[in-house]
Design a protein around this motif. Structure first.
Motif, PDB file in Angstrom:
ATOM      1  N   PHE A  72       0.857  -1.190   0.000  1.00  0.00           N
ATOM      2  CA  PHE A  72       0.000   0.000   0.000  1.00  0.00           C
ATOM      3  C   PHE A  72       0.894   1.242   0.000  1.00  0.00           C
ATOM      4  N   LEU A  73       0.430   2.316  -0.633  1.00  0.00           N
ATOM      5  CA  LEU A  73       1.081   3.615  -0.543  1.00  0.00           C
ATOM      6  C   LEU A  73       0.179   4.529   0.279  1.00  0.00           C
ATOM      7  N   LYS A 124      -1.280   8.175  -9.859  1.00  0.00           N
ATOM      8  CA  LYS A 124      -1.622   9.572  -9.624  1.00  0.00           C
ATOM      9  C   LYS A 124      -2.818   9.723  -8.685  1.00  0.00           C
ATOM     10  N   SER A 125      -3.577   8.634  -8.525  1.00  0.00           N
ATOM     11  CA  SER A 125      -4.727   8.705  -7.609  1.00  0.00           C
ATOM     12  C   SER A 125      -4.281   8.966  -6.176  1.00  0.00           C
ATOM     13  N   TYR A 129      -5.376  11.776  -2.382  1.00  0.00           N
ATOM     14  CA  TYR A 129      -5.503  11.520  -0.946  1.00  0.00           C
ATOM     15  C   TYR A 129      -4.583  12.410  -0.114  1.00  0.00           C
ATOM     16  N   ILE A 130      -3.414  12.774  -0.653  1.00  0.00           N
ATOM     17  CA  ILE A 130      -2.465  13.530   0.164  1.00  0.00           C
ATOM     18  C   ILE A 130      -2.382  15.002  -0.237  1.00  0.00           C
ATOM     19  N   GLY A 136       6.427  23.459  -2.483  1.00  0.00           N
ATOM     20  CA  GLY A 136       7.647  23.045  -3.144  1.00  0.00           C
ATOM     21  C   GLY A 136       8.244  21.763  -2.607  1.00  0.00           C
ATOM     22  N   VAL A 137       7.712  21.261  -1.519  1.00  0.00           N
ATOM     23  CA  VAL A 137       8.214  20.025  -0.898  1.00  0.00           C
ATOM     24  C   VAL A 137       7.131  18.952  -0.905  1.00  0.00           C
ATOM     25  N   HIS A 138       5.988  19.307  -0.340  1.00  0.00           N
ATOM     26  CA  HIS A 138       4.876  18.367  -0.229  1.00  0.00           C
ATOM     27  C   HIS A 138       4.010  18.510  -1.485  1.00  0.00           C
ATOM     28  N   THR A 139       4.525  17.942  -2.572  1.00  0.00           N
ATOM     29  CA  THR A 139       3.964  18.162  -3.907  1.00  0.00           C
ATOM     30  C   THR A 139       2.877  17.164  -4.303  1.00  0.00           C
ATOM     31  N   GLY A 140       2.676  16.140  -3.483  1.00  0.00           N
ATOM     32  CA  GLY A 140       1.641  15.160  -3.784  1.00  0.00           C
ATOM     33  C   GLY A 140       2.037  14.149  -4.830  1.00  0.00           C
TER      34      GLY A 140
END
Length: 207
Positions: A72-73, A124-125, A129-130, A136-140
């Motif tokens: 799982f991711l 990409k799904s 969720y995130i 610039g860091v937490h780019t999903g």
């Protein structure tokens, strides 16, 4: 504790459903059929207070005779990661509502940020969720430091499998209710720890 014969007498449903005349590869084929149909599993973890929590998760990897681990991711700042750190024992269950077949994984969860594994299984799904926090860091995307792997390594897998349609199942159970005789419209199987290890041997032989 009841003896095996007494337990079979008191639980005729399970006694009928258990089928020991099946090969490990046949079990894995059935397992893959159920999980493919169900798609979504319920990952159960335990927190520090002993409470069990479950949530819907979709495996991102493909299962087969050389791979029974579930991958799982997920976002590593969520509570499930704290709970896995507290107790790595987990359960993952799947249910196919069209047949009532089900799967129950009992095993341990391993957490990592294996970039190769994330890249291999990225979808990409996950971004949905995130989210992309636009910092610039937490780019999903797959390079987001919040993205981690939860890999469930099974100790034992139990599943109940039927290929009968809803009408035949209902008729069989109804007949049992009328006659007072327990009936099982499916088969109950266990993929043991030794059989799980067999998949690792097969994988090592191919590598």
């Amino acid at each position: 504790m009841s003896s095996p014969s007494e337990r079979a007498r008191l639980d005729p449903y399970t006694a009928q459903a258990e089928d020991k005349h099946i090969t490990p590869l046949e079990k894995i084929k059935d397992l893959c059929t159920i999980i493919k149909a169900a798609k979504t599993g319920m990952l159960v973890t335990r927190n520090a207070e002993g409470n069990l929590h479950s949530r819907a998760m979709n495996p991102v990897n493909t299962l087969g005779e050389e791979q029974l681990n579930l991958v799982f991711l997920a976002n590593n700042v969520t509570a499930k990661f704290e709970e896995i750190e507290n107790d790595s024992h987990v359960n993952v269950s799947f249910f196919d509502s069209s047949t009532t077949s089900w799967v129950s994984y009992a095993g341990r969860a391993r957490v990592s940020q294996d970039r190769d594994l994330i890249h291999k299984n990225w979808s990409k799904s996950v971004t949905g969720y995130i989210g992309n926090l636009k910092d610039g860091v937490h780019t999903g995307d797959e390079h987001d430091p919040r993205v981690s792997v939860i890999e469930v390594v099974p100790d034992e897998i139990r599943y109940w499998f039927t290929e009968k349609g809803a009408v035949p199942r209902t008729v069989q159970v109804a007949a049992g209710a009328v006659t007072g005789k327990a009936t099982s419209p499916g088969k109950l199987h266990t993929i043991t720890k030794e059989e799980v290890r067999l998949t690792l041997v097969l994988r090592d032989m191919r590598d």
